[in-house]
Design a protein around this motif. Structure first.
Motif, mmCIF file in Angstrom:
data_model
loop_
_atom_site.group_PDB
_atom_site.id
_atom_site.type_symbol
_atom_site.label_atom_id
_atom_site.label_comp_id
_atom_site.label_asym_id
_atom_site.label_seq_id
_atom_site.Cartn_x
_atom_site.Cartn_y
_atom_site.Cartn_z
ATOM 1 N N MET A 1 48.588 37.822 50.318
ATOM 2 C CA MET A 1 48.449 38.927 49.414
ATOM 3 C C MET A 1 47.011 39.366 49.640
ATOM 4 O O MET A 1 45.985 38.592 49.860
ATOM 5 N N ALA A 2 46.868 40.806 50.137
ATOM 6 C CA ALA A 2 45.670 41.422 50.381
ATOM 7 C C ALA A 2 45.470 42.457 49.668
ATOM 8 O O ALA A 2 46.404 43.654 49.723
ATOM 9 N N TYR A 3 44.125 42.803 49.513
ATOM 10 C CA TYR A 3 43.866 44.030 48.881
ATOM 11 C C TYR A 3 43.915 45.228 49.774
ATOM 12 O O TYR A 3 43.155 45.263 50.877
ATOM 13 N N ARG A 4 44.646 46.577 49.429
ATOM 14 C CA ARG A 4 44.562 47.600 50.431
ATOM 15 C C ARG A 4 43.657 48.407 49.453
ATOM 16 O O ARG A 4 43.908 48.808 48.411
ATOM 17 N N ASN A 5 42.659 49.099 50.356
ATOM 18 C CA ASN A 5 41.637 50.215 49.708
ATOM 19 C C ASN A 5 42.423 51.003 49.109
ATOM 20 O O ASN A 5 43.026 51.830 49.567
ATOM 21 N N ASP A 6 41.886 51.227 47.750
ATOM 22 C CA ASP A 6 42.757 52.247 46.963
ATOM 23 C C ASP A 6 41.335 52.816 45.727
ATOM 24 O O ASP A 6 40.988 52.062 45.104
ATOM 25 N N SER A 7 41.278 53.885 46.183
ATOM 26 C CA SER A 7 40.172 54.686 45.135
ATOM 27 C C SER A 7 40.697 54.585 43.646
ATOM 28 O O SER A 7 39.855 54.849 42.804
ATOM 29 N N ASP A 8 42.063 54.422 43.381
ATOM 30 C CA ASP A 8 42.487 54.483 41.953
ATOM 31 C C ASP A 8 42.586 53.081 41.223
ATOM 32 O O ASP A 8 42.699 53.061 40.148
ATOM 33 N N LEU A 9 42.155 52.149 41.951
ATOM 34 C CA LEU A 9 41.879 50.824 41.421
ATOM 35 C C LEU A 9 40.416 50.053 41.755
ATOM 36 O O LEU A 9 40.194 49.288 40.907
ATOM 37 N N SER A 10 39.719 50.962 42.534
ATOM 38 C CA SER A 10 38.393 50.364 42.854
ATOM 39 C C SER A 10 37.422 50.331 41.467
ATOM 40 O O SER A 10 36.412 49.598 41.411
ATOM 41 N N PHE A 11 37.830 51.285 40.534
ATOM 42 C CA PHE A 11 37.124 51.083 39.425
ATOM 43 C C PHE A 11 37.072 49.825 38.583
ATOM 44 O O PHE A 11 36.276 49.434 37.986
ATOM 45 N N LEU A 12 37.979 48.902 38.853
ATOM 46 C CA LEU A 12 37.979 47.612 38.363
ATOM 47 C C LEU A 12 36.953 46.755 38.441
ATOM 48 O O LEU A 12 36.648 45.825 37.789
ATOM 49 N N LYS A 13 36.198 47.172 39.504
ATOM 50 C CA LYS A 13 34.944 46.110 39.998
ATOM 51 C C LYS A 13 33.781 46.343 38.776
ATOM 52 O O LYS A 13 32.795 45.636 38.719
ATOM 53 N N ASN A 14 34.072 47.658 38.090
ATOM 54 C CA ASN A 14 32.996 47.864 36.899
ATOM 55 C C ASN A 14 33.415 47.472 35.507
ATOM 56 O O ASN A 14 32.789 47.841 34.626
ATOM 57 N N VAL A 15 34.717 46.876 35.306
ATOM 58 C CA VAL A 15 35.146 46.552 34.165
ATOM 59 C C VAL A 15 34.914 44.823 33.899
ATOM 60 O O VAL A 15 34.838 44.152 34.755
ATOM 61 N N SER A 16 34.419 44.622 32.587
ATOM 62 C CA SER A 16 33.982 43.408 32.369
ATOM 63 C C SER A 16 35.137 42.284 32.440
ATOM 64 O O SER A 16 36.382 42.812 32.252
ATOM 65 N N SER A 17 34.749 41.224 32.610
ATOM 66 C CA SER A 17 35.911 40.102 32.531
ATOM 67 C C SER A 17 36.616 39.988 31.411
ATOM 68 O O SER A 17 37.956 40.106 31.325
ATOM 69 N N SER A 18 36.006 40.291 30.077
ATOM 70 C CA SER A 18 36.792 40.286 28.908
ATOM 71 C C SER A 18 37.725 41.450 28.650
ATOM 72 O O SER A 18 39.067 41.056 28.364
ATOM 73 N N ASP A 19 37.536 42.523 29.135
ATOM 74 C CA ASP A 19 38.369 43.519 29.116
ATOM 75 C C ASP A 19 39.537 43.496 30.169
ATOM 76 O O ASP A 19 40.519 44.073 29.867
ATOM 77 N N LEU A 20 39.409 42.708 31.018
ATOM 78 C CA LEU A 20 40.428 42.352 32.356
ATOM 79 C C LEU A 20 41.361 41.208 31.670
ATOM 80 O O LEU A 20 42.384 40.963 32.193
ATOM 81 N N ASP A 21 41.041 40.578 30.463
ATOM 82 C CA ASP A 21 42.054 39.400 30.104
ATOM 83 C C ASP A 21 43.314 39.568 30.073
ATOM 84 O O ASP A 21 44.293 38.998 30.517
ATOM 85 N N VAL A 22 43.658 40.990 29.231
ATOM 86 C CA VAL A 22 45.112 41.333 28.972
ATOM 87 C C VAL A 22 45.942 41.554 30.364
ATOM 88 O O VAL A 22 46.697 41.350 30.627
ATOM 89 N N LEU A 23 45.071 42.495 31.196
ATOM 90 C CA LEU A 23 45.609 42.876 32.369
ATOM 91 C C LEU A 23 46.104 41.530 33.093
ATOM 92 O O LEU A 23 47.316 41.506 33.808
ATOM 93 N N VAL A 24 45.253 40.761 33.333
ATOM 94 C CA VAL A 24 45.371 39.499 34.082
ATOM 95 C C VAL A 24 46.729 38.590 33.256
ATOM 96 O O VAL A 24 47.508 38.267 34.160
ATOM 97 N N GLU A 25 46.696 38.287 32.212
ATOM 98 C CA GLU A 25 47.717 37.800 31.417
ATOM 99 C C GLU A 25 48.931 38.401 31.726
ATOM 100 O O GLU A 25 50.044 37.768 31.889
ATOM 101 N N VAL A 26 49.289 39.717 31.762
ATOM 102 C CA VAL A 26 50.435 40.350 31.951
ATOM 103 C C VAL A 26 50.849 39.973 33.335
ATOM 104 O O VAL A 26 52.135 40.006 33.588
ATOM 105 N N LEU A 27 49.984 40.107 34.376
ATOM 106 C CA LEU A 27 50.152 39.622 35.763
ATOM 107 C C LEU A 27 50.667 38.108 36.122
ATOM 108 O O LEU A 27 51.424 38.063 36.868
ATOM 109 N N ILE A 28 50.197 37.165 35.138
ATOM 110 C CA ILE A 28 50.439 35.859 35.613
ATOM 111 C C ILE A 28 51.407 35.300 34.746
ATOM 112 O O ILE A 28 52.019 34.086 34.832
ATOM 113 N N LYS A 29 51.843 35.982 33.407
ATOM 114 C CA LYS A 29 52.696 35.260 32.518
ATOM 115 C C LYS A 29 53.721 35.968 32.263
ATOM 116 O O LYS A 29 53.609 37.226 32.047
#
Length: 242
Positions: A1-29
């Protein structure tokens, strides 16, 4: 798995870890809360070292989204890179029969998806529920039909970025409840909280039949559809939320 440079996802670097919780949960569970057999995020050393500080590996989260959206064999041929986010988004929109312009911005297409889910969920709402939504969201209409409330929402979105955030929050919260059994962990104003509660059930009902169709068409959609909804919410919150 490798990140492909993507201007529509790069904003995620500015999102807090707590706000990313549900997104990560959907991805892994999966829907039963068990680990997804096809996910790779939790296997990465950076995840193991930093979880739940999701912001430390935002690019791995983005790469996971890209890979879920791509064909496994094609991803392998691309050296582990998936497809860009806009392709994941439009594929989800096609599956949900969303009307959109393929040349529009990602933000606009995301809002088309969110409004489609919201509109579908309002079709079976009672007038008193629709009236409560109008009052809670401060919409400009005295007609409490689903069509009138939808039109009022669309008008509000055109004039206010915060209205777009409200729509994203309501849909993302309801989908999280339907899929994970819990909503988003955030504080908001009392009126908006009421609207989130009103929509939680109807949006869940509107999605029930869709999940059955998704399972037949391919289980990846059970990941990508809620994922793009969460990404749309995070984008709206970062831009318009407080």
């Amino acid at each position: 798995m490798a990140y492909r440079n993507d201007s529509d996802l790069s904003f995620l670097k500015n999102v807090s870890s707590s706000d990313l919780d549900v997104l990560v949960e959907v991805l892994i569970k999966d829907k039963d809360g068990d680990a997804r057999l096809t996910e790779e995020l939790t296997m990465h050393d950076r995840y193991k070292s930093h979880s739940p500080s999701h912001n430390q590996y935002w690019d791995l989260i983005a790469a996971e989204i890209q890979c879920f959206g791509g064909n496994s064999f094609a991803t392998m041929l691309r050296g582990g890179e998936g497809v860009v986010y806009k392709e994941v988004l439009t594929d989800a929109c096609d599956k949900m029969k969303v009307n959109y312009n393929k040349n529009a911005s990602v933000e606009t297409i995301e809002m088309n998806l969110l409004m489609k889910i919201l509109t579908d969920s309002m079709e079976n709402m009672k007038p008193e529920e629709l009236k409560q939504i109008v009052e809670d969201l401060g919409l400009n209409t005295t007609n409490y039909s689903a069509q009138a409330v939808t039109a009022a929402l669309q008008g509000a979105i055109k004039f206010s970025g915060f209205a777009a955030y409200q729509v994203a929050l309501i849909v993302a919260n309801a989908v999280a409840k339907a899929l994970l059994g819990h909503g988003l962990k955030l504080a908001t104003n009392a009126a908006l909280t009421r609207s989130m509660a009103i929509f939680a059930g109807p949006i869940g009902w509107a999605l029930t039949g869709l999940w059955a169709l998704i399972d037949i068409a391919g289980p990846a959609y059970r990941v990508t559809i809620p994922v793009v909804i969460q990404v749309a919410f995070l984008r709206a919150k970062l831009k318009y939320g407080s």
